[in-house]
Enzyme design. Structure first.
Site, PDB file in Angstrom:
ATOM      1  CB  CYS A 140       4.648 -10.500   8.272  1.00 57.51           C
ATOM      2  SG  CYS A 140       4.141  -9.425   6.959  1.00 57.51           S
ATOM      3  NE  ARG A 167       3.416  -0.466   4.627  1.00 55.06           N
ATOM      4  CZ  ARG A 167       2.295  -0.993   5.129  1.00 55.06           C
ATOM      5  NH1 ARG A 167       1.128  -0.411   4.871  1.00 55.06           N
ATOM      6  NH2 ARG A 167       2.336  -2.086   5.835  1.00 55.06           N
ATOM      7  CD  GLN A 206       2.544  -2.100  10.411  1.00 55.84           C
ATOM      8  OE1 GLN A 206       3.377  -2.993  10.474  1.00 55.84           O
ATOM      9  NE2 GLN A 206       1.581  -2.090   9.495  1.00 55.84           N
ATOM     10  CG  ASP A 253       2.824  -5.980  12.701  1.00 53.82           C
ATOM     11  OD1 ASP A 253       1.708  -6.536  12.709  1.00 53.82           O
ATOM     12  OD2 ASP A 253       3.636  -6.103  11.758  1.00 53.82           O
ATOM     13  CG  HIS A 300       3.192 -11.322  12.366  1.00 49.28           C
ATOM     14  ND1 HIS A 300       4.010 -10.245  12.546  1.00 49.28           N
ATOM     15  CD2 HIS A 300       2.486 -11.080  11.233  1.00 49.28           C
ATOM     16  CE1 HIS A 300       3.824  -9.384  11.558  1.00 49.28           C
ATOM     17  NE2 HIS A 300       2.911  -9.870  10.746  1.00 49.28           N
ATOM     18  CE  LYS A 332      -7.752  -5.819   4.372  1.00 50.88           C
ATOM     19  NZ  LYS A 332      -6.677  -4.905   3.990  1.00 50.88           N
ATOM     20  CG  HIS A 346      -0.249 -10.943   8.943  1.00 52.13           C
ATOM     21  ND1 HIS A 346       0.955 -10.523   8.449  1.00 52.13           N
ATOM     22  CD2 HIS A 346      -0.506 -12.134   8.367  1.00 52.13           C
ATOM     23  CE1 HIS A 346       1.405 -11.432   7.587  1.00 52.13           C
ATOM     24  NE2 HIS A 346       0.545 -12.415   7.527  1.00 52.13           N
TER      25      HIS A 346
END
Length: 645
Positions: free
Chosen positions: A341, A370, A388, A390, A392, A472, A518
RNA sequence: GCCGCCGUAGCUCAGGGGUAGAGCACACCCUUGGUAAGGGUGGGGCCGUAAGUUCGAUUCUUACCGGCGGCACCA
């Protein structure tokens, strides 16, 4: 004062009258000796209680036996199994203190405090003693104790955890003690009338550590898990199911199908082999098409950022310990991105954005790192470097509802394409530790709740589990053997645009903060592919199968023809391999079946002569003989990924 | 990260204070076979890493690394 008469109504509508208070034990005996023997508990006005619980007023009752199909009976048995296990443990190991021992899905556990560790051998002894306790058929009684008396009693016995537990119970609850033989435990119940009613269909399964009250700062206890069922048949069915689940373990299949491997020099990262990577790319290509069609713009952002960016975003404070941090040659401290992000906000911030640009959807197949705790690693499902799907979405507050609805529709459609029809939504609201003020959280939660309701998906609340920057939604799918996997997520974020200074020019000509959504559908490719492998037990649908077709010869005479068929398949875009080895067809069929190849085209002298193929499906018994052109065009059509036209 | 268990051939596993074994897999030879294992021969191991005990350690001890099952964590 005379007792007033009592009338109980049985499930069949019949009634029985008693002169005064009565118990299920008496009623069951009155109905018949068979029921008296089979009775485990009683349901009074719908509530399951001890058979010996007094009935002091008219009530609808049902005597509960082990063959009543409902789950509460199993829970009752399992909870008793936990008590019988605790009794067995304390008989064998008097130094063990009892703590908690609930029924859980498929079984039960009990946590003990004891200096010496239990060993796998101990489990056998404990299980044996449990059977003895069942054979003793100890009567189980409920008693209500005075609170202080109970605390003192357990303290005197050296049961400090129990004493502490009682001390923390609300003042208005009864301190109920269940006694069986010489053993007793604090418990709310209900319980069986005697230990003999538990039966024999239980087994201790595993040993583990667990923290007192689930808090890693507290002492670590020893947990013993067991499973318990109505009868041996159910128990065996369960044990068989466990074995089946083991067979579809993605780690095992990943090795057997040579999809990927892991090795200790790169703990927590995946080495994708050609076949595994083919699956990965099929997923990625599919997602890319879906995202493009949904008006997302794919971007790629850096892996490494200076510490200041992580400080600004708030990640440094909260997640620094879980980040891979390195120093460059100078003074700078860099962090490998644990999420995408902040990078996406940097892209958004380039140039001036107008309200006309919104909603702006940036997607990235973002590789993140991570430093997960070593104990958390699990195959390719929980790794330290992963990618991911992912994205946004930068939008206005007004657009949250429509964006959420569109996202939910996209997500359910994607899941369906992968073969998952059953999706559950969890709504997680503000966690105790969070960024942003309460007014902002109020707005975010309200908007998301409205959006969720507008999307029309059923959801359940998951209090306090939101991300640190916003509430979320979590999307949980159910696999072929009923397991739940949380994959997708959608998070509303009013905080990060503020912290990283994202802005757009609104109709009024002034700068405003966008809201960031997100969102991910698969979660991480690594984990999702693990789920796919387990869901399909390795037998992936044609469009995902790494090798879709194997052309196998029966004799060397057919080699030239087999090569021709193989080339035709390849030219049609099928992932095809040929097997011309000097082996019998039985052998080849077995080998490719074990490799989970969905389609085999078997060719021998006959097929070569006639220009046909014998098409055999994985696991199928029959074959189908087709003209080879027809087979290729059918397969090509069938192998087309969803949404590819 | 915490607790417990485990680490021997590519895989599954046996063994055990005197430097190792099986099945499958692999290689070669024979076999050209019609839908889930045809036959023979052979190669393959620093017994996770490091220290300690011992005349001698793969075997016993300790530490570390990794795996497994949970717990805790999961932006």
């Amino acid at each position: 004062m005379a007792d007033s008469p009592i009338r109980v109504t049985l499930p069949d509508g019949s009634t029985r009258d008693y002169a005064g208070p009565v118990t299920g034990t008496t009623i069951a005996a009155d109905i018949g000796p068979g029921l008296a023997k089979a009775a485990l508990a009683i349901r009074i006005d719908g509530q399951l209680v001890d058979l010996a619980a007094p009935i002091a007023a008219d009530a609808e009752i049902a005597i509960v036996t082990r063959n009543d199909g409902d789950d509460e009976v199993l829970e009752l048995l399992r909870h008793d199994a936990a008590h019988v296990m605790a009794e067995a443990v304390q008989e064998l190991y008097p130094d063990a203190q009892v703590t908690f021992g609930p029924a859980i899905e498929d079984g039960f556990y009990y946590d003990f405090a004891r200096d010496e560790p239990f060993t796998p051998d101990d489990l056998e002894h404990i299980e044996k003693r449990m059977h003895e306790i069942v054979a003793r058929d100890e009567a189980i009684h409920r008693e209500i104790w005075d609170r202080q008396q109970a605390i003192n009693f357990f303290k005197d016995k050296g049961e400090h955890y129990k004493a502490e537990h009682i001390e923390t119970l609300p003042a208005d609850v009864d301190i109920s003690i269940y006694r069986q033989g010489d053993w007793l435990d604090l418990c709310t119940g209900p319980h069986l009338p005697s230990t003999g009613k538990l039966g024999k269909a239980f087994k201790l399964t595993k040993l583990s550590g667990a923290y007192w009250r689930g808090d890693a700062n507290n002492a670590q206890l020893q947990r013993i898990y067991g499973t318990c069922w109505r009868d041996k048949k159910e128990l065996n069915a369960y044990l068989t199911m466990i074995e089946e689940a083991l067979k579809r373990d993605h780690r095992r299949l990943g090795r057997e199908m040579s999809l990927f491997h892991l090795q200790e020099e790169a703990a927590g990262s995946v080495f994708w082999h050609p076949k595994g990577w083919t699956i990965y790319r099929a997923c990625e290509d599919y997602m890319r098409r879906r995202l493009e069609a949904a008006d997302y713009h794919e971007i790629k952002t850096p892996q490494l950022y200076e510490r200041v960016l992580w400080e600004r975003s708030g990640h440094w404070e909260k997640f620094r310990d879980d980040m891979f941090v390195l120093a460059d040659a100078g003074e700078r401290v860099l962090g490998l991105k644990p999420m995408n992000c902040p990078g996406h906000v940097q892209v958004f911030r380039q140039g001036i954005k107008s309200y006309r640009d919104l909603p702006l959807r940036f997607a990235e197949f973002g590789s993140c790192m991570r430093n997960e705790p070593s104990g958390a690693l699990h195959g390719i499902m929980r790794v330290r470097s992963f990618t991911q799907d992912d994205a946004h979405i930068f939008c206005t507050e007004d657009q949250i509802v429509s964006e959420t609805a569109a996202f939910c529709a996209l997500l359910t459609s994607v899941y369906r394409d992968f073969g998952f029809d059953d999706v559950l939504v969890k709504f997680s609201d503000r966690p105790p530790v969070r960024a942003g003020d309460d007014a902002t959280w109020d707005r975010a939660e309200t908007a998301l709740r409205e959006a969720t309701e507008a999307a029309g998906l059923p959801y359940e609340m998951n209090p306090g589990e939101g991300a640190f920057y916003g509430p979320k939604l979590e999307f949980v799918l159910r696999d072929a053997i009923g397991r739940q996997w949380q994959c997708g997520t959608l998070q509303v974020d009013f905080v990060l645009p503020e912290r990283l200074d994202a802005a757009y020019v609104a109709e009024d000509g002034a700068k405003h903060r966008p809201v960031m959504l997100h969102r991910a559908i698969l979660g991480s490719f690594e984990r999702f592919i693990g789920i796919l492998i387990e869901n399909y037990a390795g037998r992936l649908p044609l469009w995902l199968a790494p090798v879709q077709v194997v052309v196998a010869t029966i004799t060397g005479e057919a080699d030239a023809y087999a090569i021709q068929v193989t080339e035709k398949c390849a030219a049609a875009g099928l992932r095809v391999a040929s097997d011309l080895r000097n082996e019998k067809i039985n052998y080849k069929v077995r080998e490719h079946s074990l490799a989970k190849v969905p389609v085999m085209l078997v060719v021998g002298g006959r097929e070569a002569e006639q220009g046909t193929v014998a098409l055999r499906r994985l696991g199928g018994k029959a074959q189908e003989t087709l003209a080879f052109d027809e087979a290729v065009s059918n397969l090509t059509r069938e192998a087309a990924p969803p949404a590819s036209t």
